[in-house]
Scaffold this active site. Structure first.
Site, mmCIF file in Angstrom:
data_model
loop_
_atom_site.group_PDB
_atom_site.id
_atom_site.type_symbol
_atom_site.label_atom_id
_atom_site.label_comp_id
_atom_site.label_asym_id
_atom_site.label_seq_id
_atom_site.Cartn_x
_atom_site.Cartn_y
_atom_site.Cartn_z
ATOM 1 N N LYS A 286 11.880 19.031 -5.817
ATOM 2 C CA LYS A 286 13.068 18.558 -6.518
ATOM 3 C C LYS A 286 12.692 17.282 -7.258
ATOM 4 O O LYS A 286 12.152 16.348 -6.669
ATOM 5 C CB LYS A 286 14.202 18.303 -5.527
ATOM 6 C CG LYS A 286 14.547 19.526 -4.689
ATOM 7 C CD LYS A 286 15.482 19.183 -3.544
ATOM 8 C CE LYS A 286 16.855 18.813 -4.059
ATOM 9 N NZ LYS A 286 17.811 18.616 -2.932
ATOM 10 N N LYS A 463 20.701 14.698 3.299
ATOM 11 C CA LYS A 463 20.270 15.014 4.660
ATOM 12 C C LYS A 463 18.884 14.447 4.935
ATOM 13 O O LYS A 463 18.612 13.941 6.025
ATOM 14 C CB LYS A 463 20.273 16.534 4.857
ATOM 15 C CG LYS A 463 21.614 17.211 4.581
ATOM 16 C CD LYS A 463 21.505 18.710 4.765
ATOM 17 C CE LYS A 463 22.818 19.422 4.465
ATOM 18 N NZ LYS A 463 23.137 19.441 3.015
#
Length: 787
Positions: A286, A463
């Protein structure tokens, strides 16, 4: 609210005698008085707790547990039978409807399903949905009751019942039943009934590339439950998602980059869906892109077989070998394969060259809702969120040389792990992904949900960041802004009815009350690996969502991340919200980091001149602060108009009561990172402001130089006054500019606007002009006296 009172107000009246007898168990903890109560001594001491008292209490607890377990088991089996009967009835009605449609010649056959038939099916399904919700709530309340009464027992007596009774709870685990399959089946059945046997079909990703959307607000109450594989029965592991995040444990560069949202910051993770026996592992990268670059944050990934992951990450398996089978099968074009190979090379090179190792695992069960054929609204609810350590930095072998640790699977709550290895997130994470036109408001029910007592907005929640920071308290010193809030109760007063209601009957307002103590876009594999199936369940979406939330044994509230984006970006919540501005309201929590205190302690440790300079700087700062406070208390400043605290429920769209400011302090030795958007135009704005001050200083200097040419005492005094003002403005603006550039560079959340500079400049100019007038009139007066 005391739990006993909460239990009495929340229980279902028809099931009253099957709940835990909490009040009776509390009374059973009280022994007899040593002496009879009198008027002088109404509460004499009680007799000590004996072995007979313990045996009597344990027997009573066993009876209560057996009662609750038996009722829950019977009701669960009853639900299974009712759902099967409903499936049969719906199938028969739909089959008749299909037969009528195929037989166009017979317009009015005797067995044609009527609208009343479908309405009766809807009511039956609604009643079953309410029963699922009620049973889940029954389970939650009773489990909490047992935990609280055991805690009270161990606190009031010298006997420790918790470890012993935990074995009894495991033997009769009424709280471990998972009703996800019920929710999925009811969603599908309700969809068939509501659409009269013609449910919406299509690719779940459709609509992502559309430029113009036609919004029908009521349509978004019909969100489906997405099932990963419609060809088989739903299992609990089908909703499980696990990810392994990589980083360098010496530099924590990926953690820091993701936390600060710096341009080009990367996250590398390995993800799989389902249990540990899953053979397909997705290697993902990402990359965060700032808005001003014109590019979008993207997530790219490749799939590997589990047996090849270690070899690929170690560089023993080449990229060509990874895609050899794909190239041979010819399912993808050569261009697509070349792009995947380039991505694989970059990930492999980064992992090897930067010495990335597994550091954190995230696990959660995801329930997703989306309209088939329409990706404009997507909702995901992540429950049982857990983060687990994967590194070997403290001498303990966790993952070892493997890409993940193998001593755990998806067996939440991972009770086999030591406390320092696991972080169980206390809330569920609710994410709503919307695709709207510019300036278009979200649907009304979305706005109501986000403003309700059920959710707490946490923009940019991650997270990976949360788990890594919590599991490495001695090695991570820069914390996300939401971390200090974790010890704060986010529950709020109930503002709106969101509870399940049976047809023609209402229940309590919320599925989870305030039980005080007695004292990301949905991530899915590629279309060829995972199939989507949905159902269009109208207003019962709320019922299904409530049922799924109430399944947790925790007292869950939801944290929500609301993102408006375009469909081409396959990202989680932490990526999508990174591109959004942080809306800071007047009651937005304030965060303090002990940057200066940490620097001073470090200087004190070093000693010498470093400590002396830090000490002088510290005393100057304290003296300056005190002097400024004195000046502020003396100077006349406008005061805010006092407002009544009782403003009613509808003033400004806010509820009654005072607006409270929440301030959070960083733990000792830690710093809080508050997200700040920094774009090139921010630097340019600071520079333009400095140039404007510089231009004004030059004008004042020119005026001063012109006044000197007059040669008299009045002109000299005026020139001095304007020169002093020009120099002060010049040095003030230069210092302010350097301070702003430093804070912008470090992405510090400080007050950037200048509240005092313009006022000071006006005062200085007034003084300079006043000096000119005073000298002029004074000299003129002296000349008149001499004459």
């Amino acid at each position: 609210m005391k739990f006993g009172q909460q239990l009495r107000t929340s229980l279902i009246k028809d099931w009253y005698y099957y709940y835990i007898s909490y009040d009776e168990l509390k009374d059973a903890l009280k022994t007899d008085f040593e002496t009879a109560p009198t008027a002088e001594n109404p509460k004499p001491p009680r007799k000590p707790w004996t072995e007979d008292d313990e045996k009597r209490f344990v027997d009573q607890m066993e009876q209560e547990l057996d009662k609750v377990y038996t009722f829950q088991k019977v009701k669960s089996q009853e639900l299974v039978r009712r759902i099967r009967a409903s499936e049969k009835e719906v199938a028969e009605v739909i089959a008749k409807s299909d037969a009528v449609q195929r037989n166009a010649q017979n317009e009015h056959p005797a067995d044609t399903p009527t609208e009343e038939d479908f309405m009766l099916l809807e009511e039956d399904l609604s009643d079953v949905i309410a029963d699922v919700h009620d049973l889940a709530k029954f389970t939650q309340l009773n489990y909490t009751g047992f935990q609280k009464i055991i805690k009270k027992h161990d606190k009031q007596t010298s006997w420790h019942l918790k470890p012993v009774f935990a074995a009894r709870l495991r033997a009769k685990p009424f709280f471990r039943d998972n009703y996800d399959a019920f929710v999925v089946k009811l969603s599908r059945l309700y969809d068939q009934v509501r659409t009269r046997g013609n449910p919406t079909k299509g690719d779940s990703a459709a609509g992502g590339g559309q430029q113009n959307f036609v919004r029908n607000t009521t349509k978004y109450w019909h969100l489906p439950v997405l099932v990963f594989n419609a060809s088989k029965e739903f299992e609990a592991k089908d909703s499980a998602i696990s990810s392994i995040y990589y980083d360098n444990t010496d530099t924590w560069e990926l953690y820091t980059g993701r936390l600060k949202k710096t341009e080009g910051a990367e996250a590398i993770r390995l993800r799989w869906y389902g249990g540990m026996d899953t053979d397909t592992i997705f290697v993902e990268r990402k990359t965060h892109r700032e808005d001003w670059t014109g590019e979008k944050s993207v997530k790219a990934r490749i799939s590997l077989k589990e047996k090849n992951v270690n070899a690929f990450l170690a560089g023993k398996m080449t990229v060509e070998q990874v895609f050899e089978k794909m190239r041979r099968e010819g399912k993808k074009s050569e261009t697509e394969i070349a792009d995947l190979e380039q991505l694989a090379r970059e990930i492999q090179y980064r992992v090897i060259s930067r010495r990335f190792v597994p550091v954190t695992r995230s696990f959660y069960n995801r329930t997703a809702f989306q309209l088939p054929g329409d990706a404009r609204v997507r909702i995901s609810l992540d429950t049982e969120l857990t983060m687990v350590r994967e590194d070997n930095t403290d001498g303990r072998t966790r993952a070892g040389d493997n890409w993940r640790r193998m001593d755990i699977g998806i067996d939440y709550p991972f009770s086999q792990l030591p406390p320092e290895d696991v972080e169980r997130f206390p809330y569920a994470v609710l994410e709503v992904k919307l695709q709207t036109q510019a300036g278009q408001l979200p649907p009304e029910w979305i706005r109501e949900l986000t403003a309700s007592h059920l959710v707490e907005a946490v923009p940019k929640f991650s997270k990976f960041i949360h788990g890594t920071a919590k599991l490495n308290p001695d090695r991570i010193h820069l914390l996300p802004y939401w971390m200090p809030q974790m010890d704060t109760d986010i529950r709020k007063p109930i503002t709106q009815r969101f509870g399940i209601e049976r047809p023609g009957q209402s229940t309590d307002i919320s599925t989870s009350g305030n039980m005080d103590d007695d004292s990301e876009e949905e991530d899915l594999p590629d279309s060829e690996e995972r199939t989507l199936h949905g159902s269009d369940n109208d207003e019962n979406f709320h019922r299904l969502r409530e049922a799924r939330e109430a399944l947790e044994a925790h007292d869950l509230e939801q944290r929500m991340d609301l993102a408006n984006g375009d469909g081409g970006n396959e990202l989680d919540e932490e990526e999508r919200t990174a591109a959004e501005p942080t809306a800071i309201a007047e009651d937005y929590p304030l965060y303090d980091s002990d940057d200066e205190e940490d620097d001073f302690e470090e200087a004190k440790r070093i000693g010498g001149w470093t400590y002396c300079l830090a000490l002088v700087k510290r005393h100057f700062a304290i003296a300056g602060t005190k002097m400024w406070n004195v000046l502020r208390s003396v100077a006349p400043t406008p005061k805010a108009t006092p407002m009544s605290q009782d403003r009613g429920p509808n003033i400004g769209g806010l509820g009654g009561g005072a607006v409270q400011e929440k301030r959070f302090k960083a733990p000792k030795g830690k710093k809080i990172h508050v997200p700040v958007r920094v774009e090139p135009k921010v630097y340019f704005a600071a520079e333009r402001t400095f140039l404007a001050w510089l231009e004004f200083s030059i004008i004042l200097g020119s005026i001063a130089a012109a006044l000197l040419n007059f040669g008299d005492a009045v002109s000299l005094a005026s020139a001095w006054a304007f020169t002093i003002v020009a120099c002060l403005a010049l040095f003030y603006s230069m210092g302010l500019y350097l301070w702003r550039v430093d804070k912008i560079k470090n992405r510090r959340a400080v007050t950037y606007h200048d509240k005092y500079g313009p006022t000071g400049l006006c005062v200085g100019l007034f003084v300079a002009v006043a000096i000119s007038f005073v000298y002029r009139f004074t000299k003129r007066g002296e000349g008149g006296l001499k004459g």
